[in-house]
Design an enzyme around this catalytic site. Sequence first.
Site, PDB file in Angstrom:
ATOM      1  N   GLY A 259      74.444 -15.553  -5.235  1.00  0.00           N
ATOM      2  CA  GLY A 259      73.588 -16.124  -4.521  1.00  0.00           C
ATOM      3  C   GLY A 259      73.432 -15.476  -3.041  1.00  0.00           C
ATOM      4  O   GLY A 259      74.139 -14.797  -2.827  1.00  0.00           O
ATOM      5  N   SER A 260      72.543 -15.927  -2.054  1.00  0.00           N
ATOM      6  CA  SER A 260      72.315 -15.150  -0.903  1.00  0.00           C
ATOM      7  C   SER A 260      73.373 -15.295  -0.101  1.00  0.00           C
ATOM      8  O   SER A 260      73.680 -14.316   0.696  1.00  0.00           O
ATOM      9  CB  SER A 260      71.038 -15.597  -0.388  1.00  0.00           C
ATOM     10  OG  SER A 260      70.946 -16.898  -0.029  1.00  0.00           O
ATOM     11  N   THR A 261      73.807 -16.383  -0.071  1.00  0.00           N
ATOM     12  CA  THR A 261      75.128 -16.679   0.989  1.00  0.00           C
ATOM     13  C   THR A 261      76.344 -15.684   0.527  1.00  0.00           C
ATOM     14  O   THR A 261      76.956 -15.074   1.120  1.00  0.00           O
ATOM     15  CB  THR A 261      75.305 -18.312   1.007  1.00  0.00           C
ATOM     16  OG1 THR A 261      74.252 -18.661   1.403  1.00  0.00           O
ATOM     17  CG2 THR A 261      76.325 -18.229   2.412  1.00  0.00           C
TER      18      THR A 261
ATOM     19  N   GLY B 105      78.433 -20.217  -2.415  1.00  0.00           N
ATOM     20  CA  GLY B 105      77.615 -20.968  -1.573  1.00  0.00           C
ATOM     21  C   GLY B 105      77.562 -22.258  -2.651  1.00  0.00           C
ATOM     22  O   GLY B 105      78.212 -22.541  -3.710  1.00  0.00           O
ATOM     23  N   ALA B 106      76.476 -23.062  -2.019  1.00  0.00           N
ATOM     24  CA  ALA B 106      76.149 -24.397  -2.958  1.00  0.00           C
ATOM     25  C   ALA B 106      74.788 -24.839  -2.480  1.00  0.00           C
ATOM     26  O   ALA B 106      74.122 -24.062  -1.438  1.00  0.00           O
ATOM     27  CB  ALA B 106      76.944 -25.401  -2.427  1.00  0.00           C
TER      28      ALA B 106
ATOM     29  N   GLY C 158      70.854 -20.371  -8.803  1.00  0.00           N
ATOM     30  CA  GLY C 158      70.753 -19.088  -9.143  1.00  0.00           C
ATOM     31  C   GLY C 158      70.870 -18.855 -10.647  1.00  0.00           C
ATOM     32  O   GLY C 158      71.054 -17.691 -11.091  1.00  0.00           O
TER      33      GLY C 158
ATOM     34  N   GLU D 175      80.571 -19.397 -12.447  1.00  0.00           N
ATOM     35  CA  GLU D 175      80.902 -20.019 -11.233  1.00  0.00           C
ATOM     36  C   GLU D 175      82.041 -21.130 -11.587  1.00  0.00           C
ATOM     37  O   GLU D 175      82.892 -21.034 -10.947  1.00  0.00           O
ATOM     38  CB  GLU D 175      79.729 -20.577 -10.280  1.00  0.00           C
ATOM     39  CG  GLU D 175      78.753 -19.463  -9.905  1.00  0.00           C
ATOM     40  CD  GLU D 175      77.652 -20.032  -9.072  1.00  0.00           C
ATOM     41  OE1 GLU D 175      77.025 -21.239  -9.374  1.00  0.00           O
ATOM     42  OE2 GLU D 175      76.854 -19.270  -8.443  1.00  0.00           O
TER      43      GLU D 175
ATOM     44  N   LYS E 111      72.376 -27.627   3.391  1.00  0.00           N
ATOM     45  CA  LYS E 111      72.856 -28.070   1.970  1.00  0.00           C
ATOM     46  C   LYS E 111      73.748 -29.136   2.233  1.00  0.00           C
ATOM     47  O   LYS E 111      73.863 -29.802   1.210  1.00  0.00           O
ATOM     48  CB  LYS E 111      73.681 -26.873   1.784  1.00  0.00           C
ATOM     49  CG  LYS E 111      72.973 -25.543   1.664  1.00  0.00           C
ATOM     50  CD  LYS E 111      72.100 -25.424   0.727  1.00  0.00           C
ATOM     51  CE  LYS E 111      71.395 -23.932   0.640  1.00  0.00           C
ATOM     52  NZ  LYS E 111      72.087 -23.002   0.192  1.00  0.00           N
TER      53      LYS E 111
HETATM   54  C1  5RP Z   1      73.936 -19.679  -7.732  1.00  0.00           C
HETATM   55  C2  5RP Z   1      74.614 -20.784  -6.820  1.00  0.00           C
HETATM   56  C3  5RP Z   1      74.412 -20.589  -5.418  1.00  0.00           C
HETATM   57  O1  5RP Z   1      75.753 -20.716  -4.981  1.00  0.00           O
HETATM   58  C4  5RP Z   1      73.424 -21.434  -4.974  1.00  0.00           C
HETATM   59  O2  5RP Z   1      72.171 -21.618  -5.515  1.00  0.00           O
HETATM   60  C5  5RP Z   1      73.133 -21.228  -3.368  1.00  0.00           C
HETATM   61  O3  5RP Z   1      72.440 -20.081  -3.259  1.00  0.00           O
HETATM   62  P1  5RP Z   1      72.139 -19.455  -1.811  1.00  0.00           P
HETATM   63  O4  5RP Z   1      73.294 -18.881  -1.077  1.00  0.00           O
HETATM   64  O5  5RP Z   1      71.311 -18.377  -2.171  1.00  0.00           O
HETATM   65  O6  5RP Z   1      71.405 -20.626  -0.973  1.00  0.00           O
HETATM   66  O7  5RP Z   1      75.096 -21.646  -7.303  1.00  0.00           O
HETATM   67  O8  5RP Z   1      73.985 -20.203  -9.230  1.00  0.00           O
END
Ligand code: 5RP
Length: 224
Positions: A33-35, A86-87, A101, A107, A125
Amino acid sequence: MTQDELKDAVAAAAIDEIRPHLARDTVLGIGTGSTASRFIDRLAELRLDFAGAVASSEASAKRLRDHGIDVLELNSVGTLPFYIDGADEVNAHLHMIKGGGGALTREKIVAACSQRFICIADASKRVERLGNFPLPVEVIPMARSYVARELVKLGADPVYREGVVTDNGNQILDCFEFPIDDPVAMEARLNGIVGVVTNGLFAARGADVLLLGTDQGVERLTPQ
Ligand code: 5RP
């Protein structure tokens, strides 16, 4: 601060959290994910201080390799000291919804093999009750309609994430209108539906630490 700046702040905080524990033979578990991507970018500076990483997606594996970090097979390593990810939502017990994602199954596997799950997330979040974010359920393709009917019986409004094929060759149903009062019980219940590979509730094995990016700074939270 913008959401991107908060993600950068928690990525930096996660580096500070793990740095004292790194050794030449350390293998890290890395999310998606982006984080998590921001965390990977910062991890590159430390690449000579640890052995490598197990990635929870092909996308994260590529990003790690692009930074010169070795990507290892989970089957070739033992227990990992840390999983950093991330979450989509996280509550006070550090139960989470993940899988926005589409990487939820890998994960959950890498998290299961890790001693400490460090969740990195911006303040948007943090929720009181999970379920405003649509809960992803990864399904074996031939079981999609059956699983969808079972999810409706549980009160969800499942929507097929069209055009998405997971790294495992499966499909995803996103459960809308599905507030979750007992994440541990619901995680087990959903996993009991034939054809479900896994679901995006991370409650039986939640996070051990949440680094939450807020306008007042990064808060370090543990499960209540
Ligand atoms: C991907 C995930 C990510 O951790 C979740 O979607 C958070 O993403 P982002 O950091 O882009 O907000 O579970 O499968």
